[in-house]
Design a protein around this motif. Structure first.
Motif, PDB file in Angstrom:
ATOM      1  N   MET A 176       0.848  -1.178   0.000  1.00 37.63           N
ATOM      2  CA  MET A 176       0.000   0.000   0.000  1.00 37.63           C
ATOM      3  C   MET A 176       0.890   1.236   0.000  1.00 37.63           C
ATOM      4  SD  MET A 176      -2.932  -1.421  -0.070  1.00 37.63           S
ATOM      5  CE  MET A 176      -4.154  -0.211   0.276  1.00 37.63           C
ATOM      6  N   ARG A 177       0.550   2.201  -0.828  1.00 35.82           N
ATOM      7  CA  ARG A 177       1.300   3.443  -0.937  1.00 35.82           C
ATOM      8  C   ARG A 177       0.356   4.620  -0.769  1.00 35.82           C
ATOM      9  NH1 ARG A 177       6.444   1.718  -0.426  1.00 35.82           N
ATOM     10  NH2 ARG A 177       6.845   0.058  -1.871  1.00 35.82           N
ATOM     11  N   GLN A 178       0.892   5.692  -0.211  1.00 34.22           N
ATOM     12  CA  GLN A 178       0.079   6.866   0.082  1.00 34.22           C
ATOM     13  C   GLN A 178       0.264   7.931  -0.997  1.00 34.22           C
ATOM     14  OE1 GLN A 178       1.303   9.227   3.479  1.00 34.22           O
ATOM     15  NE2 GLN A 178      -0.817   9.614   4.016  1.00 34.22           N
ATOM     16  N   GLN A 179      -0.844   8.543  -1.367  1.00 32.52           N
ATOM     17  CA  GLN A 179      -0.845   9.739  -2.201  1.00 32.52           C
ATOM     18  C   GLN A 179      -1.360  10.877  -1.339  1.00 32.52           C
ATOM     19  OE1 GLN A 179      -3.438   8.539  -5.410  1.00 32.52           O
ATOM     20  NE2 GLN A 179      -1.685   8.148  -6.724  1.00 32.52           N
ATOM     21  N   VAL A 180      -0.718  12.045  -1.428  1.00 30.61           N
ATOM     22  CA  VAL A 180      -1.111  13.211  -0.639  1.00 30.61           C
ATOM     23  C   VAL A 180      -1.436  14.353  -1.580  1.00 30.61           C
ATOM     24  CG1 VAL A 180      -0.366  14.904   1.087  1.00 30.61           C
ATOM     25  CG2 VAL A 180       0.309  12.503   1.314  1.00 30.61           C
ATOM     26  N   LEU A 181      -2.553  15.000  -1.327  1.00 26.99           N
ATOM     27  CA  LEU A 181      -3.005  16.149  -2.100  1.00 26.99           C
ATOM     28  C   LEU A 181      -3.190  17.313  -1.139  1.00 26.99           C
ATOM     29  CD1 LEU A 181      -4.168  17.406  -4.733  1.00 26.99           C
ATOM     30  CD2 LEU A 181      -6.397  16.502  -4.021  1.00 26.99           C
ATOM     31  N   VAL A 182      -2.524  18.423  -1.407  1.00 31.14           N
ATOM     32  CA  VAL A 182      -2.648  19.624  -0.587  1.00 31.14           C
ATOM     33  C   VAL A 182      -3.391  20.658  -1.416  1.00 31.14           C
ATOM     34  CG1 VAL A 182      -1.437  21.388   0.733  1.00 31.14           C
ATOM     35  CG2 VAL A 182      -0.432  19.106   0.504  1.00 31.14           C
ATOM     36  N   LEU A 183      -4.536  21.091  -0.915  1.00 37.93           N
ATOM     37  CA  LEU A 183      -5.318  22.123  -1.588  1.00 37.93           C
ATOM     38  C   LEU A 183      -5.366  23.368  -0.731  1.00 37.93           C
ATOM     39  CD1 LEU A 183      -8.389  20.074  -2.899  1.00 37.93           C
ATOM     40  CD2 LEU A 183      -6.293  20.683  -4.133  1.00 37.93           C
ATOM     41  N   TYR A 184      -5.147  24.515  -1.346  1.00 38.44           N
ATOM     42  CA  TYR A 184      -5.299  25.806  -0.691  1.00 38.44           C
ATOM     43  C   TYR A 184      -6.579  26.409  -1.242  1.00 38.44           C
ATOM     44  CZ  TYR A 184      -0.422  25.099   0.487  1.00 38.44           C
ATOM     45  OH  TYR A 184       0.751  24.588   0.965  1.00 38.44           O
ATOM     46  N   LEU A 185      -7.539  26.674  -0.357  1.00 37.12           N
ATOM     47  CA  LEU A 185      -8.846  27.160  -0.781  1.00 37.12           C
ATOM     48  C   LEU A 185      -8.978  28.649  -0.509  1.00 37.12           C
ATOM     49  CD1 LEU A 185     -11.046  24.213   0.542  1.00 37.12           C
ATOM     50  CD2 LEU A 185      -9.825  24.418  -1.637  1.00 37.12           C
ATOM     51  N   ALA A 186      -9.932  29.281  -1.193  1.00 38.38           N
ATOM     52  CA  ALA A 186     -10.149  30.724  -1.035  1.00 38.38           C
ATOM     53  C   ALA A 186     -10.653  31.074   0.361  1.00 38.38           C
ATOM     54  CB  ALA A 186     -11.120  31.216  -2.103  1.00 38.38           C
ATOM     55  N   THR A 187     -11.407  30.164   0.975  1.00 36.46           N
ATOM     56  CA  THR A 187     -11.914  30.380   2.334  1.00 36.46           C
ATOM     57  C   THR A 187     -11.780  29.071   3.099  1.00 36.46           C
ATOM     58  OG1 THR A 187     -14.219  29.691   1.999  1.00 36.46           O
ATOM     59  CG2 THR A 187     -13.670  31.979   1.396  1.00 36.46           C
ATOM     60  N   SER A 188     -12.259  29.049   4.326  1.00 32.45           N
ATOM     61  CA  SER A 188     -12.186  27.835   5.137  1.00 32.45           C
ATOM     62  C   SER A 188     -13.256  26.813   4.785  1.00 32.45           C
ATOM     63  CB  SER A 188     -12.292  28.197   6.616  1.00 32.45           C
ATOM     64  OG  SER A 188     -13.543  28.793   6.882  1.00 32.45           O
ATOM     65  N   ALA A 189     -14.170  27.134   3.890  1.00 32.44           N
ATOM     66  CA  ALA A 189     -15.237  26.210   3.492  1.00 32.44           C
ATOM     67  C   ALA A 189     -14.733  25.248   2.421  1.00 32.44           C
ATOM     68  CB  ALA A 189     -16.432  26.991   2.970  1.00 32.44           C
ATOM     69  N   LEU A 190     -15.011  23.960   2.581  1.00 27.35           N
ATOM     70  CA  LEU A 190     -14.547  22.966   1.618  1.00 27.35           C
ATOM     71  C   LEU A 190     -15.129  23.147   0.221  1.00 27.35           C
ATOM     72  CD1 LEU A 190     -14.419  19.694   3.716  1.00 27.35           C
ATOM     73  CD2 LEU A 190     -12.515  20.814   2.563  1.00 27.35           C
ATOM     74  N   ASP A 191     -16.226  23.879   0.109  1.00 30.32           N
ATOM     75  CA  ASP A 191     -16.805  24.096  -1.219  1.00 30.32           C
ATOM     76  C   ASP A 191     -16.356  25.416  -1.846  1.00 30.32           C
ATOM     77  OD1 ASP A 191     -18.244  25.688   0.514  1.00 30.32           O
ATOM     78  OD2 ASP A 191     -20.214  25.111  -0.261  1.00 30.32           O
ATOM     79  N   SER A 192     -15.320  26.044  -1.283  1.00 27.55           N
ATOM     80  CA  SER A 192     -14.792  27.271  -1.883  1.00 27.55           C
ATOM     81  C   SER A 192     -13.739  26.910  -2.936  1.00 27.55           C
ATOM     82  CB  SER A 192     -14.229  28.202  -0.812  1.00 27.55           C
ATOM     83  OG  SER A 192     -13.107  27.628  -0.191  1.00 27.55           O
TER      84      SER A 192
END
Length: 91
Positions: free
Chosen positions: A1-17
């Motif tokens: 098993m191997r890990q993939q990591v995704l870092v997202l920077y959003l416009a606001t603290s809401a996950l739908d931004s």
């Protein structure tokens, strides 16, 4: 098993931004260790990553600006870390 990591920077603290920056790290060996080149983010929102099977494991702490510094430019503060764990042989 191997890990993939995704870092997202959003416009606001809401996950739908909207996503304003991103990085991806692939421990499966199928792609370069970091990707994120190109003009389009892999998802338009953090919610899109969740809907595609990425698991959210960390969100940045929300800290109020100090008085007098509300409009200072600094780091991207709405940072979210996602992961996927997949089968994969390291090349």
């Amino acid at each position: 098993m191997r890990q993939q990591v995704l870092v997202l920077y959003l416009a606001t603290s809401a996950l739908d931004s909207p996503v304003v920056g991103w990085s991806r790290y692939d421990g499966t060996g199928r792609t370069r260790p970091t990707t994120g080149d190109g003009d389009e983010p892999p998802y338009s929102t953090g919610l899109g990553a969740l809907q595609d099977g990425w698991r959210l494991f960390q969100a940045s702490q929300l800290l109020p600006a100090q008085p007098g510094h509300e409009y200072d430019v600094s780091f991207l503060k709405h940072e979210f870390f996602f992961e996927k764990v997949e089968d994969g042989l390291r090349l």
